[in-house]
Motif scaffolding. Structure first.
Motif, PDB file in Angstrom:
ATOM      1  N   UNK A  95       0.836  -1.211   0.000  1.00 46.99           N
ATOM      2  CA  UNK A  95       0.000   0.000   0.000  1.00 46.99           C
ATOM      3  C   UNK A  95       0.868   1.257   0.000  1.00 46.99           C
ATOM      4  N   UNK A  96       1.911   1.264   0.826  1.00 49.08           N
ATOM      5  CA  UNK A  96       2.807   2.429   0.890  1.00 49.08           C
ATOM      6  C   UNK A  96       3.567   2.620  -0.419  1.00 49.08           C
ATOM      7  N   UNK A  97       3.956   1.514  -1.059  1.00 49.85           N
ATOM      8  CA  UNK A  97       4.661   1.604  -2.332  1.00 49.85           C
ATOM      9  C   UNK A  97       3.825   2.335  -3.372  1.00 49.85           C
ATOM     10  N   UNK A  98       2.508   2.196  -3.267  1.00 39.81           N
ATOM     11  CA  UNK A  98       1.608   2.760  -4.259  1.00 39.81           C
ATOM     12  C   UNK A  98       0.975   4.077  -3.823  1.00 39.81           C
ATOM     13  N   UNK A  99       1.504   4.651  -2.730  1.00 42.38           N
ATOM     14  CA  UNK A  99       0.919   5.912  -2.257  1.00 42.38           C
ATOM     15  C   UNK A  99       1.953   6.919  -1.758  1.00 42.38           C
ATOM     16  N   UNK A 100       3.234   6.565  -1.798  1.00 45.48           N
ATOM     17  CA  UNK A 100       4.285   7.493  -1.370  1.00 45.48           C
ATOM     18  C   UNK A 100       5.600   7.081  -2.020  1.00 45.48           C
ATOM     19  N   UNK A 159      14.944  -3.864  -5.091  1.00 50.53           N
ATOM     20  CA  UNK A 159      15.137  -2.431  -4.928  1.00 50.53           C
ATOM     21  C   UNK A 159      14.066  -1.662  -5.687  1.00 50.53           C
ATOM     22  N   UNK A 160      13.481  -0.670  -5.022  1.00 48.18           N
ATOM     23  CA  UNK A 160      12.379   0.123  -5.577  1.00 48.18           C
ATOM     24  C   UNK A 160      12.918   1.339  -6.318  1.00 48.18           C
ATOM     25  N   UNK A 161      12.367   1.565  -7.519  1.00 44.56           N
ATOM     26  CA  UNK A 161      12.706   2.743  -8.329  1.00 44.56           C
ATOM     27  C   UNK A 161      11.410   3.349  -8.860  1.00 44.56           C
ATOM     28  N   UNK A 162      11.110   4.585  -8.466  1.00 39.40           N
ATOM     29  CA  UNK A 162       9.923   5.282  -8.968  1.00 39.40           C
ATOM     30  C   UNK A 162      10.290   6.028 -10.245  1.00 39.40           C
ATOM     31  N   UNK A 163       9.554   5.765 -11.312  1.00 40.50           N
ATOM     32  CA  UNK A 163       9.856   6.396 -12.600  1.00 40.50           C
ATOM     33  C   UNK A 163       9.640   7.907 -12.551  1.00 40.50           C
ATOM     34  N   UNK A 164       8.706   8.356 -11.758  1.00 42.71           N
ATOM     35  CA  UNK A 164       8.415   9.794 -11.669  1.00 42.71           C
ATOM     36  C   UNK A 164       9.614  10.572 -11.115  1.00 42.71           C
ATOM     37  N   UNK A 165      10.370   9.962 -10.226  1.00 46.15           N
ATOM     38  CA  UNK A 165      11.501  10.639  -9.607  1.00 46.15           C
ATOM     39  C   UNK A 165      12.704  10.761 -10.548  1.00 46.15           C
ATOM     40  N   UNK A 166      12.622  10.118 -11.710  1.00 42.55           N
ATOM     41  CA  UNK A 166      13.682  10.244 -12.701  1.00 42.55           C
ATOM     42  C   UNK A 166      13.482  11.483 -13.583  1.00 42.55           C
ATOM     43  N   UNK A 167      12.313  12.106 -13.480  1.00 38.34           N
ATOM     44  CA  UNK A 167      12.012  13.318 -14.251  1.00 38.34           C
ATOM     45  C   UNK A 167      12.547  14.549 -13.517  1.00 38.34           C
ATOM     46  N   UNK A 168      12.734  15.664 -14.251  1.00 36.52           N
ATOM     47  CA  UNK A 168      13.085  16.916 -13.559  1.00 36.52           C
ATOM     48  C   UNK A 168      11.976  17.267 -12.561  1.00 36.52           C
ATOM     49  N   UNK A 169      12.352  17.819 -11.437  1.00 38.91           N
ATOM     50  CA  UNK A 169      11.402  18.085 -10.358  1.00 38.91           C
ATOM     51  C   UNK A 169      10.172  18.870 -10.826  1.00 38.91           C
ATOM     52  N   UNK A 210       8.651  18.718 -13.572  1.00 38.46           N
ATOM     53  CA  UNK A 210       7.781  17.903 -14.426  1.00 38.46           C
ATOM     54  C   UNK A 210       7.115  16.743 -13.689  1.00 38.46           C
ATOM     55  N   UNK A 211       7.403  16.580 -12.425  1.00 42.79           N
ATOM     56  CA  UNK A 211       6.876  15.440 -11.658  1.00 42.79           C
ATOM     57  C   UNK A 211       5.427  15.647 -11.246  1.00 42.79           C
ATOM     58  N   UNK A 212       4.688  14.533 -11.248  1.00 39.69           N
ATOM     59  CA  UNK A 212       3.333  14.528 -10.706  1.00 39.69           C
ATOM     60  C   UNK A 212       3.392  13.910  -9.315  1.00 39.69           C
ATOM     61  N   UNK A 213       2.803  14.567  -8.362  1.00 38.03           N
ATOM     62  CA  UNK A 213       2.859  14.105  -6.967  1.00 38.03           C
ATOM     63  C   UNK A 213       2.024  12.844  -6.737  1.00 38.03           C
ATOM     64  N   UNK A 214       1.144  12.499  -7.673  1.00 39.90           N
ATOM     65  CA  UNK A 214       0.259  11.347  -7.488  1.00 39.90           C
ATOM     66  C   UNK A 214       0.612  10.160  -8.390  1.00 39.90           C
ATOM     67  N   UNK A 215       1.771  10.186  -9.017  1.00 38.42           N
ATOM     68  CA  UNK A 215       2.173   9.087  -9.885  1.00 38.42           C
ATOM     69  C   UNK A 215       3.206   8.222  -9.163  1.00 38.42           C
TER      70      UNK A 215
END
Length: 165
Positions: free
Chosen positions: A30-35, A135-145, A147-152
């Motif tokens: 649940x946390x992986x998919x919400x933060x 190991x967890x890698x969020x694709x959104x965090x690879x974008x420039x700050x 351009x990031x969506x806080x809910x992706x």
């Protein structure tokens, strides 16, 4: 009478251990998919692999992004599914194979075999339970700050170790 109490105590302890481990996996999922709390961290989950949520377009890929389902208990209808557990294709340790004829387009769990950290082969149609670490890698965090969506919270879990549970 003491034997019966001991057996009941051991059975209770085993069931509590099983449920707390699975409940922990559900909470992590649940946390992986919400933060972004787990970015770059290693997580451990217990559950079952499921077929990936995509259609194959070519046999050139060296990895398969498998789905992984966690539940609080084996009989529970509540579940959390993570869609990008990236496994290398092949019959090596910690990998997956897809047995599908070249002209086949549809697949089921029976077409997938997962190889655990000991190299043992497990057909997913039998719904085996596994403990995975990766190991967890969020694709959104690879974008420039900017351009990031806080809910992706789309992510991949890589460098996965698989243990038969």
């Amino acid at each position: 009478m003491k034997k019966v109490n001991f057996i009941a105590t051991v059975a209770t302890a085993l069931s509590v251990s099983f449920f707390s481990c699975s409940n922990e996996s559900v909470e992590i999922a649940k946390k992986l998919q919400s933060s972004y709390e787990y970015e770059g961290k290693t997580v451990e989950l217990t559950g079952e692999f499921d077929a990936p949520f995509f259609t194959f377009s070519s046999g050139q890929s060296k990895t398969i992004p498998m789905a992984f389902v966690v539940k609080p208990s084996a009989m529970s209808s509540e579940k959390e599914s993570i869609s990008d557990i990236v496994l290398p294709q092949g019959a090596d340790k910690n990998s997956v194979t897809l047995d599908l004829a070249p002209d086949e387009k549809k697949y089921t769990l029976k077409n997938f075999n997962v190889y655990d950290s000991k190299g043992e082969k497990h057909n997913l149609d039998q719904h085996p339970s596994f403990k995975i670490k990766g190991t967890v890698h969020y694709t959104e965090l690879q974008k420039p700050e900017a351009d990031r969506r806080a809910d992706n919270f789309a992510m991949q879990i890589t460098d996965v170790t698989i243990e038969k549970d």
